[in-house]
Design a protein around this motif. Structure first.
Motif, PDB file in Angstrom:
ATOM      1  N   VAL A   1       0.776   6.301  -7.934  1.00 21.75           N
ATOM      2  CA  VAL A   1       1.365   6.470  -6.611  1.00 21.75           C
ATOM      3  C   VAL A   1       1.312   7.956  -6.248  1.00 21.75           C
ATOM      4  O   VAL A   1       1.476   8.816  -7.120  1.00 21.75           O
ATOM      5  N   HIS A   2       1.088   8.257  -4.967  1.00 21.05           N
ATOM      6  CA  HIS A   2       1.028   9.647  -4.503  1.00 21.05           C
ATOM      7  C   HIS A   2       2.077   9.886  -3.426  1.00 21.05           C
ATOM      8  O   HIS A   2       2.198   9.083  -2.482  1.00 21.05           O
ATOM      9  N   LEU A   3       2.830  10.972  -3.551  1.00 20.55           N
ATOM     10  CA  LEU A   3       3.800  11.362  -2.520  1.00 20.55           C
ATOM     11  C   LEU A   3       3.068  12.054  -1.380  1.00 20.55           C
ATOM     12  O   LEU A   3       2.447  13.098  -1.575  1.00 20.55           O
TER      13      LEU A   3
ATOM     14  N   GLN B   1       0.826  -1.214   0.000  1.00 21.53           N
ATOM     15  CA  GLN B   1       0.000   0.000   0.000  1.00 21.53           C
ATOM     16  C   GLN B   1       0.863   1.268   0.000  1.00 21.53           C
ATOM     17  O   GLN B   1       0.373   2.341  -0.350  1.00 21.53           O
ATOM     18  N   GLY B   2       2.137   1.124   0.373  1.00 18.77           N
ATOM     19  CA  GLY B   2       3.005   2.281   0.358  1.00 18.77           C
ATOM     20  C   GLY B   2       4.454   1.892   0.560  1.00 18.77           C
ATOM     21  O   GLY B   2       4.779   0.723   0.798  1.00 18.77           O
ATOM     22  N   HIS B   3       5.343   2.880   0.430  1.00 15.81           N
ATOM     23  CA  HIS B   3       6.772   2.649   0.685  1.00 15.81           C
ATOM     24  C   HIS B   3       7.413   3.932   1.185  1.00 15.81           C
ATOM     25  O   HIS B   3       6.904   5.033   0.976  1.00 15.81           O
TER      26      HIS B   3
ATOM     27  N   SER C   1       5.376   7.525   0.213  1.00  9.80           N
ATOM     28  CA  SER C   1       4.344   7.488  -0.823  1.00  9.80           C
ATOM     29  C   SER C   1       3.396   6.333  -0.609  1.00  9.80           C
ATOM     30  O   SER C   1       3.735   5.351   0.058  1.00  9.80           O
ATOM     31  N   MET C   2       2.207   6.431  -1.220  1.00  9.22           N
ATOM     32  CA  MET C   2       1.254   5.332  -1.131  1.00  9.22           C
ATOM     33  C   MET C   2       0.430   5.242  -2.410  1.00  9.22           C
ATOM     34  O   MET C   2       0.480   6.135  -3.271  1.00  9.22           O
ATOM     35  N   ASN C   3      -0.300   4.160  -2.529  1.00  7.34           N
ATOM     36  CA  ASN C   3      -1.156   3.928  -3.681  1.00  7.34           C
ATOM     37  C   ASN C   3      -2.116   5.104  -3.852  1.00  7.34           C
ATOM     38  O   ASN C   3      -2.817   5.493  -2.908  1.00  7.34           O
ATOM     39  N   LYS C   4      -2.156   5.686  -5.042  1.00  2.00           N
ATOM     40  CA  LYS C   4      -2.934   6.910  -5.265  1.00  2.00           C
ATOM     41  C   LYS C   4      -4.432   6.676  -5.107  1.00  2.00           C
ATOM     42  O   LYS C   4      -5.163   7.532  -4.593  1.00  2.00           O
ATOM     43  N   GLU C   5      -4.918   5.522  -5.541  1.00  2.54           N
ATOM     44  CA  GLU C   5      -6.352   5.254  -5.421  1.00  2.54           C
ATOM     45  C   GLU C   5      -6.776   5.204  -3.953  1.00  2.54           C
ATOM     46  O   GLU C   5      -7.832   5.743  -3.590  1.00  2.54           O
TER      47      GLU C   5
END
Length: 347
Positions: free
Chosen positions: A148-150, A94-96, A250-254
């Motif tokens: 992906v969204h920061l 889900q993120g990194h 960051s994580m999954n944009k959706e």
């Protein structure tokens, strides 16, 4: 154009969270998380940066009154370090929390934003650029097409340069067999007259021990010391003069787009807090390790003179310009960073 002293997002969050925290004090504790996510990092378990990232997840759980629970995993736990972007995009993770330079092969702009070699004299300069100089907006322009969204940017601090021979001037780099990963840092050391060797980080210790390399672009001073590199490389540079990696949270944009506004504010605020915690925790560790090293007559800690640091930056700028021409976004990064540094008399 003058930059605001506080970003609109951060001002909004400070006002919003004043109400969120007050409400959380009155709310009953949540028995189950509404959101359960897995984030992978780029460190092994137990490293100082890994512990800071675990504290970030704990802070989010507390601030959200248990509505968000994040499991923090070490490097390679689910996928390889250079595969986390795709894993977050696809929902495997889900993120990194990682260095974007791992993804330079997908777009060279990841390398420029992830570690613009020679650009930053202090991690706070980099955080100011990301938060108030347009860096975060550029990074999201780069990463959101990948799904992906920061959430926010952090930094480890200036990496120390470990060497088996003294590097007091740029000329001292000539002929030096220096470990450097492929890409910008490799090319810049080559331009400075060194003889770069592409070795994985796991081989730095044995490379120094066996004489395969004379020096290494690796990590911060205290971690180098913990790993015993100064047993062979007795001329470390502190503060470093070359590399300052970004930590992209960051994580999954959706998933991000579907979060309520209060949880987005909590995620962003916790990330801003973690960014500064990481800088100052690692700095304290470095200062302690540097003090011990300076007390050791076998180790010579070198602080490169300002004019030599400026000379190295001028060499690095030649490579920035080369990378700026790779695509439209690398050109935007180049113009953005140069404008920021020039406006602050840091060029």
């Amino acid at each position: 154009m003058p930059l605001p002293t506080i970003s609109t997002r951060r001002l909004r969050n400070s006002l919003l969270l004043s109400g969120v925290v007050a409400g959380a004090m009155l709310a009953s504790p949540s028995w189950a998380a509404e959101y359960e996510w897995t984030f992978q990092t780029s460190e092994t378990a137990g490293e100082p940066q890994f512990e800071v990232k675990k504290a970030w997840a704990d802070n989010i759980k507390t601030m959200s009154d248990g509505r968000i629970a994040i499991e923090i995993l070490p490097v390679n736990a689910v996928v390889q370090a250079n595969q986390t972007l795709d894993a977050v995009s696809s929902g495997i993770l889900q993120g990194h929390l990682t260095d974007p330079s791992y993804f330079s092969g997908q777009n060279p702009a990841f390398g420029m934003l992830g570690n613009l070699v020679g650009a930053w004299g202090d991690p706070l300069e980099f955080l100011e650029y990301m938060q108030h100089g347009g860096g975060e907006e550029l990074y999201n322009e780069l990463v959101e097409p990948y799904g992906v969204h920061l959430i926010g940017a952090g930094a480890t601090g200036l990496e120390s340069f470990v060497s088996k021979r003294p590097i007091r001037t740029v000329d001292d780099l000539k002929g030096l067999k220096v470990r450097a990963p492929e890409g910008m840092v490799y090319n810049i050391f080559q331009k400075a007259g060194a003889a770069p060797v592409n070795l994985p980080g796991s081989e730095v210790y044995t490379g120094l021990e066996k004489g395969v390399i004379d020096a290494a672009d690796y990590t911060v001073f205290a971690t180098n010391d913990d790993q015993g590199l100064h047993s062979f490389a007795k001329y470390p540079s502190y503060p470093g003069f070359h590399s300052l990696p970004m930590v992209a949270v960051s994580m999954n944009k959706e998933i991000w787009d579907g979060l309520p506004v209060d949880l987005k504010a909590i995620m962003e605020t916790a990330t801003d807090s973690m960014a500064y915690d990481m800088v100052f925790i690692l700095k304290a560790r470095d200062l302690k390790a540097v003090s011990a090293a300076r007390a050791n007559p076998e180790i010579d800690v070198i602080d490169m003179a300002p004019e030599e640091r400026a000379k190295f930056r001028r060499i690095a700028q030649q490579e920035w310009k080369v990378w700026s021409e790779k695509n439209e976004l690398t050109g935007k990064v180049y113009e953005s960073v140069v404008t920021f540094l020039t406006d602050r008399n840091l060029m």
